[in-house]
Design a protein around this motif. Structure first.
Motif, PDB file in Angstrom:
ATOM      1  N   PHE A 354      -5.926   1.515 -27.836  1.00 26.42           N
ATOM      2  CA  PHE A 354      -7.264   1.225 -27.779  1.00 26.42           C
ATOM      3  C   PHE A 354      -7.610  -0.174 -26.928  1.00 26.42           C
ATOM      4  N   ALA A 355      -6.771  -1.342 -27.418  1.00 25.33           N
ATOM      5  CA  ALA A 355      -6.722  -2.452 -26.900  1.00 25.33           C
ATOM      6  C   ALA A 355      -6.355  -2.653 -25.467  1.00 25.33           C
ATOM      7  N   GLY A 356      -5.318  -1.775 -25.347  1.00 23.58           N
ATOM      8  CA  GLY A 356      -4.730  -1.756 -23.828  1.00 23.58           C
ATOM      9  C   GLY A 356      -5.726  -1.224 -22.885  1.00 23.58           C
ATOM     10  N   ASN A 357      -6.415  -0.280 -23.239  1.00 25.24           N
ATOM     11  CA  ASN A 357      -7.453   0.282 -22.628  1.00 25.24           C
ATOM     12  C   ASN A 357      -8.786  -0.798 -22.072  1.00 25.24           C
ATOM     13  N   ILE A 358      -8.996  -1.601 -23.015  1.00 28.59           N
ATOM     14  CA  ILE A 358      -9.986  -2.437 -22.779  1.00 28.59           C
ATOM     15  C   ILE A 358      -9.398  -3.733 -21.986  1.00 28.59           C
ATOM     16  N   ILE A 359      -8.143  -4.040 -22.238  1.00 29.45           N
ATOM     17  CA  ILE A 359      -7.620  -5.035 -21.351  1.00 29.45           C
ATOM     18  C   ILE A 359      -7.540  -4.548 -19.969  1.00 29.45           C
ATOM     19  N   GLY A 360      -6.820  -3.220 -19.717  1.00 30.78           N
ATOM     20  CA  GLY A 360      -6.814  -2.900 -18.386  1.00 30.78           C
ATOM     21  C   GLY A 360      -8.174  -2.696 -17.678  1.00 30.78           C
ATOM     22  N   ALA A 361      -9.095  -2.316 -18.361  1.00 33.25           N
ATOM     23  CA  ALA A 361     -10.343  -2.040 -17.587  1.00 33.25           C
ATOM     24  C   ALA A 361     -10.926  -3.473 -17.234  1.00 33.25           C
ATOM     25  N   THR A 362     -10.598  -4.472 -18.016  1.00 31.57           N
ATOM     26  CA  THR A 362     -11.243  -5.810 -17.834  1.00 31.57           C
ATOM     27  C   THR A 362     -10.387  -6.506 -16.733  1.00 31.57           C
ATOM     28  N   LEU A 363      -9.237  -6.186 -16.817  1.00 24.48           N
ATOM     29  CA  LEU A 363      -8.293  -6.872 -15.640  1.00 24.48           C
ATOM     30  C   LEU A 363      -8.739  -6.170 -14.318  1.00 24.48           C
ATOM     31  N   LEU A 364      -9.118  -4.734 -14.274  1.00 29.52           N
ATOM     32  CA  LEU A 364      -9.480  -4.265 -12.853  1.00 29.52           C
ATOM     33  C   LEU A 364     -10.822  -5.072 -12.655  1.00 29.52           C
ATOM     34  N   ALA A 365     -11.768  -5.208 -13.400  1.00 24.25           N
ATOM     35  CA  ALA A 365     -13.120  -5.996 -13.254  1.00 24.25           C
ATOM     36  C   ALA A 365     -12.859  -7.337 -12.810  1.00 24.25           C
ATOM     37  N   TYR A 366     -11.894  -8.219 -13.245  1.00 20.72           N
ATOM     38  CA  TYR A 366     -11.322  -9.312 -12.508  1.00 20.72           C
ATOM     39  C   TYR A 366     -10.899  -9.212 -10.942  1.00 20.72           C
ATOM     40  N   ALA A 367      -9.865  -8.231 -11.049  1.00 25.34           N
ATOM     41  CA  ALA A 367      -9.317  -7.982  -9.785  1.00 25.34           C
ATOM     42  C   ALA A 367     -10.004  -7.575  -8.606  1.00 25.34           C
ATOM     43  N   TRP A 368     -10.979  -6.983  -9.017  1.00 27.62           N
ATOM     44  CA  TRP A 368     -12.313  -5.997  -8.060  1.00 27.62           C
ATOM     45  C   TRP A 368     -12.486  -7.136  -6.790  1.00 27.62           C
ATOM     46  N   ASP A 369     -12.773  -8.259  -7.212  1.00 27.03           N
ATOM     47  CA  ASP A 369     -13.204  -9.282  -6.119  1.00 27.03           C
ATOM     48  C   ASP A 369     -12.469 -10.472  -5.993  1.00 27.03           C
ATOM     49  N   HIS A 370     -11.892 -11.011  -7.424  1.00 33.93           N
ATOM     50  CA  HIS A 370     -10.872 -11.951  -7.239  1.00 33.93           C
ATOM     51  C   HIS A 370      -9.669 -11.963  -6.608  1.00 33.93           C
ATOM     52  N   LEU A 371      -9.019 -10.603  -6.740  1.00 36.08           N
ATOM     53  CA  LEU A 371      -7.862 -10.421  -6.140  1.00 36.08           C
ATOM     54  C   LEU A 371      -8.031  -9.476  -4.905  1.00 36.08           C
ATOM     55  N   GLY A 372      -9.064  -9.249  -4.548  1.00 36.61           N
ATOM     56  CA  GLY A 372      -9.309  -8.418  -3.195  1.00 36.61           C
ATOM     57  C   GLY A 372      -8.991  -6.870  -3.468  1.00 36.61           C
ATOM     58  N   VAL A 373      -8.998  -6.291  -4.507  1.00 38.40           N
ATOM     59  CA  VAL A 373      -8.929  -5.082  -4.779  1.00 38.40           C
ATOM     60  C   VAL A 373      -9.967  -4.180  -3.777  1.00 38.40           C
ATOM     61  N   TYR A 374     -11.233  -4.557  -4.133  1.00 33.90           N
ATOM     62  CA  TYR A 374     -12.186  -3.746  -3.378  1.00 33.90           C
ATOM     63  C   TYR A 374     -11.980  -3.759  -1.956  1.00 33.90           C
ATOM     64  N   GLU A 375     -11.686  -4.873  -1.199  1.00 39.03           N
ATOM     65  CA  GLU A 375     -11.475  -4.949   0.169  1.00 39.03           C
ATOM     66  C   GLU A 375     -10.147  -4.157   0.293  1.00 39.03           C
ATOM     67  N   LEU A 376      -9.226  -4.305  -0.208  1.00 40.11           N
ATOM     68  CA  LEU A 376      -7.825  -3.380   0.153  1.00 40.11           C
ATOM     69  C   LEU A 376      -7.959  -2.137  -0.039  1.00 40.11           C
ATOM     70  N   LEU A 377      -8.623  -1.531  -1.167  1.00 40.34           N
ATOM     71  CA  LEU A 377      -8.560  -0.258  -1.529  1.00 40.34           C
ATOM     72  C   LEU A 377      -9.729   0.559  -1.426  1.00 40.34           C
ATOM     73  N   VAL A 378     -10.938  -0.092  -1.421  1.00 39.56           N
ATOM     74  CA  VAL A 378     -12.178   0.702  -2.117  1.00 39.56           C
ATOM     75  C   VAL A 378     -12.912   0.425  -0.663  1.00 39.56           C
ATOM     76  N   SER A 379     -13.154  -0.528  -0.073  1.00 44.80           N
ATOM     77  CA  SER A 379     -14.316  -0.653   0.939  1.00 44.80           C
ATOM     78  C   SER A 379     -14.094   0.226   1.790  1.00 44.80           C
ATOM     79  N   SER A 380     -13.004   0.935   2.472  1.00 44.22           N
ATOM     80  CA  SER A 380     -12.984   1.833   3.387  1.00 44.22           C
ATOM     81  C   SER A 380     -13.526   3.176   3.125  1.00 44.22           C
ATOM     82  N   GLY A 381     -13.508   3.253   1.693  1.00 44.76           N
ATOM     83  CA  GLY A 381     -13.906   4.708   1.420  1.00 44.76           C
ATOM     84  C   GLY A 381     -15.604   5.030   1.504  1.00 44.76           C
ATOM     85  N   ALA A 382     -15.749   5.877   0.896  1.00 43.90           N
ATOM     86  CA  ALA A 382     -17.448   6.408   0.988  1.00 43.90           C
ATOM     87  C   ALA A 382     -17.787   7.555   0.002  1.00 43.90           C
TER      88      ALA A 382
END
Length: 432
Positions: A354-382
């Protein structure tokens, strides 16, 4: 209706825990089979998942949203960071999932807590709560790591086994199709890894021939369960009476889903993993049929009320997130639904999951824009919804055809495993 169901449930509890069960059968011949069916046996997965499919379509019709879990885990991670003084106001992912208010002020929050409470109620009423520790300490680390990977993957794919799978497919969102394939791949690789000797560790030996423990007939668990029922139903009634309809619906449906997953022992990890490892197909087939019913009912709801189906981005992130999610849930030994009811049963392993799920989800929230995840993996989608892409009837037919194909593949895999097992057994017999 809610009061009537509560009254009937309390009558059953009364006859079971305040009357002698043998006398109860003589005094009230209907009670004993009802008690056995409700509390002493797990429910048929086909029935449970068909009901879950019906309820998820109904919930969408009433609220224009879907049964989901990990989105709230992400919000909960943001709330925890805020408690420690971390400013998340500029995080784009939290803006996207609408991080506002406390978890108790969101219908999505009450879906999650209602599931925990519903599962706990059934565990207590069936007198089956027991603290269980894993035999190997390494399982805590494996559960935490698996939970982090699964939480990160679920939010990268914008949904877990619910929002991107069980309730995502009936929304006719193309990203759910990608997620199914990706989760299957991740689960397959995860199952391969967990069979490795270094992962399993040395087997723990226990002394046998122990005398069975004597359990007192009248125990405290059902009394606590009954008290929680009364308190929680009172809370739901308060929500509706005070005009907080969405909170009331979230709490009510969360309760129902929690009861279903615990009594049906619904775990998407088991459905995929067991199919690959031992050819067991019951849970996978039940999940597919539940999605098929939900798809038909959701189609009707959309057609009657003109609702807009919920669509998520289909991109490389969906594929990678699905693989990570499938891989993580096998390492953790449970998906979100499996984790919930097992934790309520007293299985301590699922606290780090349970703790790991929360940690992993929160890490993704940070990586979304701070580590460029959105630009690299998401922005080209639709966002692609089959309703718009191929029309309403085309979307329904294509979805049912896809689910039919999955069902056929599931049956085929189970038959192949049985055939291989029979051949191996025959070869061993001939060798001797």
């Amino acid at each position: 209706m809610l009061l009537l169901l509560t009254r009937r449930a309390l009558v059953v509890i009364y006859w079971y825990y305040f009357k002698d069960i043998s006398n109860a059968h003589e005094e009230h011949p209907i009670m004993k089979p009802m008690i056995t069916l409700i509390f002493q046996r797990h429910w048929n997965p086909y029935l449970v998942l068909l009901i879950a499919g019906l309820l998820s379509a109904l919930y969408f019709g009433l609220t224009s949203t879907v049964w989901a879990v990990t989105g709230e885990f992400t919000r909960l991670g943001g709330d925890i960071l805020s408690l420690f003084g971390v400013d998340t106001s500029g995080w784009q992912y939290f803006d996207m999932v609408k991080l506002e208010g406390a978890t108790w002020e969101r219908a999505d929050g009450w879906i999650v807590w209602g599931m925990f409470i519903g599962a706990l109620i059934m565990v207590l009423l069936s007198n089956s709560f027991k603290i269980r520790l894993p035999q190997q300490k390494r399982r805590y680390v494996q559960g935490l790591v698996g939970g982090i990977i699964a939480g990160f993957g679920a939010r990268l794919a914008l949904g877990c086994n619910l929002a991107a799978f069980f309730t995502g497919v009936p929304q006719f969102s193309l990203h759910s199709w990608i997620f199914i394939v990706a989760t299957g791949l991740g689960t397959f690789w995860g199952a391969k890894l967990t069979k490795k000797r270094w992962w399993k560790g040395r087997p723990s030996l226990t002394r046998g021939a122990a005398a069975p423990s004597q359990v007192s007939k009248r125990v405290i668990q059902p009394y606590i369960g009954g008290a929680i029922v009364i308190a929680y139903v009172s809370l739901i009634l308060y929500f509706f009476a005070s005009g907080q309809q969405l909170l009331g619906l979230g709490a009510l449906f969360g309760l129902a889903f929690g009861i279903l997953i615990e009594r049906g022992q619904i775990c998407f990890t088991a459905a995929f993993r067991d199919l690959f490892l031992v050819g067991r197909s019951l849970m996978a087939k039940a999940i597919i049929l539940g999605m098929a019913l939900s798809s038909i009912l959701t189609f009707i709801v959309i057609a009657l009320y003109g609702l807009t189906p919920i669509t998520q981005i289909a991109a490389l992130s969906t594929l990678i997130g699905g693989v990570l999610f499938g891989f993580g849930i096998v390492l953790a030994s449970g998906c979100e639904t499996g984790m919930m009811y097992r934790l309520m049963e007293g299985q301590v392993l699922f606290l780090p999951v349970f703790a790991g799920n929360i940690i992993g989800a929160t890490l993704l929230a940070y990586a979304w824009d701070h580590l460029g995840v959105y630009e690299l993996l998401v922005s080209s989608g639709a966002k692609i919804n089959l309703f718009e892409a191929i029309g309403p009837m085309g979307a329904l037919v294509a979805t049912l055809a896809m689910l039919g194909g999955l069902y056929a593949l599931t049956v085929y895999r189970a038959r192949c495993y049985r055939s291989q097992f029979t051949q191996k057994k025959s070869v061993k017999h001939e060798a001797y």
